[in-house]
Design a protein around this motif. Structure first.
Motif, PDB file in Angstrom:
ATOM      1  N   ARG A 134       0.840  -1.182   0.000  1.00 50.14           N
ATOM      2  CA  ARG A 134       0.000   0.000   0.000  1.00 50.14           C
ATOM      3  C   ARG A 134       0.880   1.238   0.000  1.00 50.14           C
ATOM      4  O   ARG A 134       2.016   1.211   0.450  1.00 50.14           O
ATOM      5  CB  ARG A 134      -0.898   0.021   1.236  1.00 50.14           C
ATOM      6  CG  ARG A 134      -1.945  -1.057   1.247  1.00 50.14           C
ATOM      7  CD  ARG A 134      -2.716  -0.996   2.543  1.00 50.14           C
ATOM      8  NE  ARG A 134      -1.802  -0.989   3.690  1.00 50.14           N
ATOM      9  CZ  ARG A 134      -2.179  -0.672   4.922  1.00 50.14           C
ATOM     10  NH1 ARG A 134      -3.423  -0.319   5.157  1.00 50.14           N
ATOM     11  NH2 ARG A 134      -1.313  -0.688   5.913  1.00 50.14           N
ATOM     12  N   ARG A 135       0.322   2.360  -0.435  1.00 49.80           N
ATOM     13  CA  ARG A 135       1.018   3.634  -0.454  1.00 49.80           C
ATOM     14  C   ARG A 135       1.534   3.988   0.954  1.00 49.80           C
ATOM     15  O   ARG A 135       2.660   4.406   1.135  1.00 49.80           O
ATOM     16  CB  ARG A 135       0.016   4.685  -0.939  1.00 49.80           C
ATOM     17  CG  ARG A 135       0.507   6.080  -1.017  1.00 49.80           C
ATOM     18  CD  ARG A 135      -0.674   6.948  -1.464  1.00 49.80           C
ATOM     19  NE  ARG A 135      -0.565   8.287  -0.920  1.00 49.80           N
ATOM     20  CZ  ARG A 135       0.113   9.261  -1.500  1.00 49.80           C
ATOM     21  NH1 ARG A 135       0.728   9.031  -2.633  1.00 49.80           N
ATOM     22  NH2 ARG A 135       0.192  10.454  -0.956  1.00 49.80           N
ATOM     23  N   ARG A 136       0.703   3.729   1.945  1.00 48.36           N
ATOM     24  CA  ARG A 136       1.077   4.093   3.303  1.00 48.36           C
ATOM     25  C   ARG A 136       2.223   3.213   3.819  1.00 48.36           C
ATOM     26  O   ARG A 136       3.115   3.710   4.508  1.00 48.36           O
ATOM     27  CB  ARG A 136      -0.147   3.963   4.210  1.00 48.36           C
ATOM     28  CG  ARG A 136       0.159   4.314   5.635  1.00 48.36           C
ATOM     29  CD  ARG A 136      -1.070   4.611   6.429  1.00 48.36           C
ATOM     30  NE  ARG A 136      -1.663   5.880   6.044  1.00 48.36           N
ATOM     31  CZ  ARG A 136      -2.544   6.537   6.799  1.00 48.36           C
ATOM     32  NH1 ARG A 136      -2.928   6.052   7.940  1.00 48.36           N
ATOM     33  NH2 ARG A 136      -3.049   7.680   6.392  1.00 48.36           N
ATOM     34  N   ASP A 137       2.202   1.917   3.442  1.00 53.20           N
ATOM     35  CA  ASP A 137       3.323   1.044   3.828  1.00 53.20           C
ATOM     36  C   ASP A 137       4.616   1.571   3.242  1.00 53.20           C
ATOM     37  O   ASP A 137       5.657   1.607   3.895  1.00 53.20           O
ATOM     38  CB  ASP A 137       3.095  -0.383   3.328  1.00 53.20           C
ATOM     39  CG  ASP A 137       1.982  -1.060   4.096  1.00 53.20           C
ATOM     40  OD1 ASP A 137       1.726  -0.639   5.236  1.00 53.20           O
ATOM     41  OD2 ASP A 137       1.357  -1.984   3.533  1.00 53.20           O
ATOM     42  N   PHE A 138       4.526   1.991   1.979  1.00 54.15           N
ATOM     43  CA  PHE A 138       5.719   2.464   1.290  1.00 54.15           C
ATOM     44  C   PHE A 138       6.278   3.706   1.994  1.00 54.15           C
ATOM     45  O   PHE A 138       7.468   3.797   2.284  1.00 54.15           O
ATOM     46  CB  PHE A 138       5.395   2.786  -0.171  1.00 54.15           C
ATOM     47  CG  PHE A 138       6.564   3.379  -0.899  1.00 54.15           C
ATOM     48  CD1 PHE A 138       7.573   2.558  -1.380  1.00 54.15           C
ATOM     49  CD2 PHE A 138       6.677   4.752  -1.063  1.00 54.15           C
ATOM     50  CE1 PHE A 138       8.676   3.090  -2.017  1.00 54.15           C
ATOM     51  CE2 PHE A 138       7.771   5.300  -1.703  1.00 54.15           C
ATOM     52  CZ  PHE A 138       8.765   4.465  -2.184  1.00 54.15           C
ATOM     53  N   ILE A 139       5.375   4.642   2.313  1.00 56.41           N
ATOM     54  CA  ILE A 139       5.818   5.877   2.973  1.00 56.41           C
ATOM     55  C   ILE A 139       6.435   5.556   4.330  1.00 56.41           C
ATOM     56  O   ILE A 139       7.482   6.074   4.708  1.00 56.41           O
ATOM     57  CB  ILE A 139       4.625   6.848   3.140  1.00 56.41           C
ATOM     58  CG1 ILE A 139       4.201   7.355   1.771  1.00 56.41           C
ATOM     59  CG2 ILE A 139       4.977   7.995   4.064  1.00 56.41           C
ATOM     60  CD1 ILE A 139       2.901   8.133   1.784  1.00 56.41           C
ATOM     61  N   ASN A 140       5.790   4.629   5.036  1.00 52.34           N
ATOM     62  CA  ASN A 140       6.262   4.236   6.361  1.00 52.34           C
ATOM     63  C   ASN A 140       7.673   3.656   6.287  1.00 52.34           C
ATOM     64  O   ASN A 140       8.591   4.093   6.984  1.00 52.34           O
ATOM     65  CB  ASN A 140       5.276   3.212   6.948  1.00 52.34           C
ATOM     66  CG  ASN A 140       5.450   3.061   8.443  1.00 52.34           C
ATOM     67  OD1 ASN A 140       6.249   3.764   9.050  1.00 52.34           O
ATOM     68  ND2 ASN A 140       4.710   2.137   9.028  1.00 52.34           N
ATOM     69  N   ILE A 141       7.854   2.683   5.387  1.00 53.95           N
ATOM     70  CA  ILE A 141       9.158   2.031   5.273  1.00 53.95           C
ATOM     71  C   ILE A 141      10.201   3.033   4.782  1.00 53.95           C
ATOM     72  O   ILE A 141      11.323   3.088   5.293  1.00 53.95           O
ATOM     73  CB  ILE A 141       9.064   0.811   4.332  1.00 53.95           C
ATOM     74  CG1 ILE A 141       8.217  -0.279   5.003  1.00 53.95           C
ATOM     75  CG2 ILE A 141      10.448   0.274   3.990  1.00 53.95           C
ATOM     76  CD1 ILE A 141       7.751  -1.358   4.068  1.00 53.95           C
ATOM     77  N   ALA A 142       9.829   3.869   3.825  1.00 53.49           N
ATOM     78  CA  ALA A 142      10.779   4.848   3.288  1.00 53.49           C
ATOM     79  C   ALA A 142      11.214   5.823   4.383  1.00 53.49           C
ATOM     80  O   ALA A 142      12.410   6.107   4.539  1.00 53.49           O
ATOM     81  CB  ALA A 142      10.151   5.611   2.122  1.00 53.49           C
ATOM     82  N   ALA A 143      10.238   6.304   5.177  1.00 52.72           N
ATOM     83  CA  ALA A 143      10.573   7.290   6.217  1.00 52.72           C
ATOM     84  C   ALA A 143      11.468   6.676   7.281  1.00 52.72           C
ATOM     85  O   ALA A 143      12.484   7.256   7.678  1.00 52.72           O
ATOM     86  CB  ALA A 143       9.291   7.834   6.841  1.00 52.72           C
ATOM     87  N   VAL A 144      11.117   5.472   7.738  1.00 47.60           N
ATOM     88  CA  VAL A 144      11.895   4.841   8.801  1.00 47.60           C
ATOM     89  C   VAL A 144      13.294   4.480   8.293  1.00 47.60           C
ATOM     90  O   VAL A 144      14.289   4.656   9.005  1.00 47.60           O
ATOM     91  CB  VAL A 144      11.148   3.611   9.370  1.00 47.60           C
ATOM     92  CG1 VAL A 144      12.025   2.842  10.328  1.00 47.60           C
ATOM     93  CG2 VAL A 144       9.873   4.056  10.071  1.00 47.60           C
ATOM     94  N   SER A 145      13.381   4.018   7.024  1.00 44.67           N
ATOM     95  CA  SER A 145      14.699   3.677   6.475  1.00 44.67           C
ATOM     96  C   SER A 145      15.559   4.918   6.369  1.00 44.67           C
ATOM     97  O   SER A 145      16.744   4.902   6.683  1.00 44.67           O
ATOM     98  CB  SER A 145      14.589   3.065   5.080  1.00 44.67           C
ATOM     99  OG  SER A 145      13.536   2.174   5.031  1.00 44.67           O
ATOM    100  N   PHE A 146      14.949   6.013   5.909  1.00 51.64           N
ATOM    101  CA  PHE A 146      15.702   7.249   5.753  1.00 51.64           C
ATOM    102  C   PHE A 146      16.233   7.716   7.107  1.00 51.64           C
ATOM    103  O   PHE A 146      17.401   8.092   7.237  1.00 51.64           O
ATOM    104  CB  PHE A 146      14.816   8.324   5.129  1.00 51.64           C
ATOM    105  CG  PHE A 146      15.586   9.495   4.623  1.00 51.64           C
ATOM    106  CD1 PHE A 146      16.292   9.391   3.432  1.00 51.64           C
ATOM    107  CD2 PHE A 146      15.631  10.680   5.324  1.00 51.64           C
ATOM    108  CE1 PHE A 146      17.033  10.464   2.957  1.00 51.64           C
ATOM    109  CE2 PHE A 146      16.364  11.757   4.863  1.00 51.64           C
ATOM    110  CZ  PHE A 146      17.060  11.638   3.666  1.00 51.64           C
TER     111      PHE A 146
END
Lengths: 193, 434
Positions: A20-32
């Motif tokens: 999902r879009r929200r999963d992607f944002i979540n993983i991207a933010a935490v990884s960053f």
């Protein structure tokens, strides 16, 4: 870790459509944030490495012109004693006469000096047993039964090539990196360019 | 302590269940800053600043510990050891600039946090102790920052130490002895530097301890919110995680970008050039000014210029400390039953006058002690005290407040007019559910 449970189907695609879009944002933010956190660790850890003023003293120059055959000097290199010894022809002969099979840490004198400069024996003044400073580099100090150095702490005996011959030390006195800048100037801490 | 609808901690993994039965640390975290802490759903971005202050404290402790690995607290070596950090230590320049500017940013976010509490009436019952513990943290921060500024042993360090400890000499009878006791001598020297270093290392951990009490006391009634209306039902709240961890994370990102910008591009903008001159007890700088975050208090100190019953110097010292001690009584000086400034039209005016007043005091504190700044600081000091001692008590009697929403969710779900965002700030909307 943290995922947002979103039963509401209006946000993003349906779950079966994959990420999902929200999963992607979540993983991207935490990884960053994770990458940033790791990047911050670098200066925090690297500040404990030797600083520039310590590294500036990492190589020294020694003037050999005043050291007569048979004499040795003690100097400091990287906050540790350094022995510079001018070997006599007899001492060189004695070192070369030892058969390799008798040595605990087999090395020839030629391997421990520079080509054509076999009379200049430059080693660390740190016993390879427990780090004491061996005797024999200053005038009047005992050089032990093998004529090199003698460690008073636990009786390690080194020969005229500063190789271990008897006693508890496991290795020969360490030969640091050095090069001859001129006939009488040695730069310790740097190999020849 | 929390609302009855707080989500309970239920570890799924057997290892976490094993841990929970023995040391319920994850349970504590879950209840404090996780899904188990229900928070009003309408917090605006001004509620980020508590977390940002915690982040700033962490940055200060981490950079401070590594700086202490290279610093030497001795009169002969202190200045040079700081230059050694700047020039020789790997990334030492980064760590020191981050620490120095981190202190400024710590004060910026703390001052915003305090003014947010004042605007939205966060100090009112039942959160008086949260407010007072926060003031204790502010006092500890000031002591820590002052002593930290002395450590580089530059001209401003030395003369700042002399002036600030000199304040204590204003105390009648025992003042001189107290100053000598604080300095360990007649002027700042070896002994001063060593004790300041010791305390500068200790106090941040004391601050961390009081921060825990501050959060503990906060979590008993739960966070306040822009309407000032207490939480009534589960509808009024969302779990702290993920809603506010995400919102605070965004704020933390902005904060770190700004801190990095100043650290990398304007590292000395907030400092004083004279502090790059080694301390010299025989030469006083042209003007001694503290760091910017002390300017308002410095202006109050200097605004007393003539003796009246007591010496002017003593009045200045009393007023300066009084300016903070007064805030401990704020919950009782302002007994208005309406918390939020959003529903207090007259209070709102005076609040912004106070903000302007403190900014004026700050500007005067950073300026040389001459006219017109002396006159302006005297007027501004007068207003500062009048605001708390006269304006607020009278306002709470005479002000006609606006009608409050029945609940947080009503304010969130039924139109912008019911929301609490101060319109003149550009009306930052609460994080409303879509």
């Amino acid at each position: 870790m943290a995922t947002v449970e979103q039963s509401d189907g209006t946000l993003g695609a349906a779950p079966e459509a994959g990420v999902r879009r929200r999963d992607f944002i979540n993983i991207a933010a935490v990884s960053f944030a994770g990458v940033g956190g790791v990047a911050i660790l670098y200066p925090l850890i690297n500040q404990m490495n030797p600083s520039a003023d310590v590294l500036a003293l990492a190589s020294i120059e020694v003037d050999l012109s005043s050291i007569k055959p048979g004499q040795a000097i003690k100097t400091m290199f990287r906050k540790q004693p350094l022995f510079v010894r001018h070997l006599t022809p007899q001492e060189i002969q004695a070192a070369n006469a030892v058969p390799m099979s008798e040595l605990r840490d087999p090395q020839t004198l030629a391997e421990r000096t520079k080509p054509g400069k076999a009379q200049w024996l430059i080693t660390m003044g740190v016993c390879t047993h427990l780090g004491c400073v061996p005797l024999g580099a200053s005038d009047g100090e005992t050089r032990g039964p093998f004529g090199g150095y003698f460690c008073p702490c636990h009786g390690s005996m080194y020969d005229t090539a500063a190789r271990i011959r008897k006693g508890p030390a496991p290795r020969n006195l360490e030969v640091p990196d050095y090069n001859f800048k001129s006939a009488t100037i040695v730069e310790v801490g740097k190999v020849a360019k | 302590m929390s609302f009855p609808w707080a989500e309970e901690y239920r570890p799924k993994h057997p290892l976490m269940r094993w841990l929970d039965e023995r040391l319920p640390l994850p349970r504590l975290v879950h209840g404090a800053v996780g899904g188990g802490y229900p928070v009003p759903r309408n917090l605006n971005y001004f509620w980020n600043f508590g977390v940002l202050a915690g982040l700033a404290l962490t940055i200060q402790i981490v950079t401070g510990i590594v700086l202490a690995m290279h610093y030497t607290p001795s009169g002969d070596m202190a200045f040079n050891s700081v230059e050694h950090i700047m020039r020789d230590v790997n990334q030492g320049w980064l760590l020191r600039y981050a620490h120095a500017n981190g202190a400024s940013f710590f004060f910026i976010v703390t001052y915003v946090h305090i003014f947010r509490g004042m605007y939205y009436g966060s100090y009112k019952a039942p959160r008086e102790l949260v407010w007072m513990l926060g003031l204790v943290i502010l006092l500890l921060m000031m002591a820590t920052a002052f002593m930290g500024y002395v450590l580089p042993w530059g001209q401003m360090s030395f003369w700042g130490a002399k002036v600030i400890t000199g304040l204590f000499s204003a105390i009648p009878l025992v003042g001189e002895s107290v100053q000598k006791w604080l300095l360990g001598g007649y002027a700042p020297d070896e002994a001063t530097l060593n004790r300041f270093f010791s305390l500068h290392y200790l106090l941040p951990f004391v601050i961390a301890g009081v921060v825990i009490l501050h959060i503990w006391a906060l979590h008993i009634p739960g966070s306040s919110n822009p309407t000032g209306v207490e939480v009534k039902t589960a509808e009024d709240t969302v779990p702290f995680h993920p809603y506010y961890t995400a919102k605070d994370g965004f704020g933390a990102g902005i904060f770190l970008i700004l801190l990095a910008f100043v650290t990398f591009f304007l590292p000395n903008y907030l400092g004083h050039a004279d502090n790059y001159i080694p301390a010299n007890p025989l030469s006083t700088p042209a003007e001694i000014v503290p760091e910017w975050y002390f300017w308002p208090f410095y202006a109050i100190l200097r605004s007393f210029t003539s003796d009246f019953l007591l010496p002017a110097k003593l009045w200045g010292v009393l007023a300066m400390f009084g300016a903070i001690l007064l805030l401990f009584f704020l919950p009782w000086l302002d007994p208005s039953p309406v918390r939020s400034g959003s529903y207090r039209p007259t209070f709102r005016w005076f609040f912004w006058i106070l903000v302007g007043d403190v900014l004026v005091l700050g500007y005067c504190g950073g300026s040389p002690p001459e006219e017109p700044f002396v006159m302006i600081s005297q007027l501004a000091t007068m207003y500062y005290f009048a605001h708390f001692l006269i304006v607020l008590p009278i306002l709470s009697w005479v002000e006609k407040t606006e009608p409050l929403p029945r609940s947080i969710s009503e304010s969130v779900l039924h139109g912008e007019h019911a929301e609490a965002a101060p319109a003149h700030l550009g009306g930052i909307s609460p994080a409303a559910a879509e």
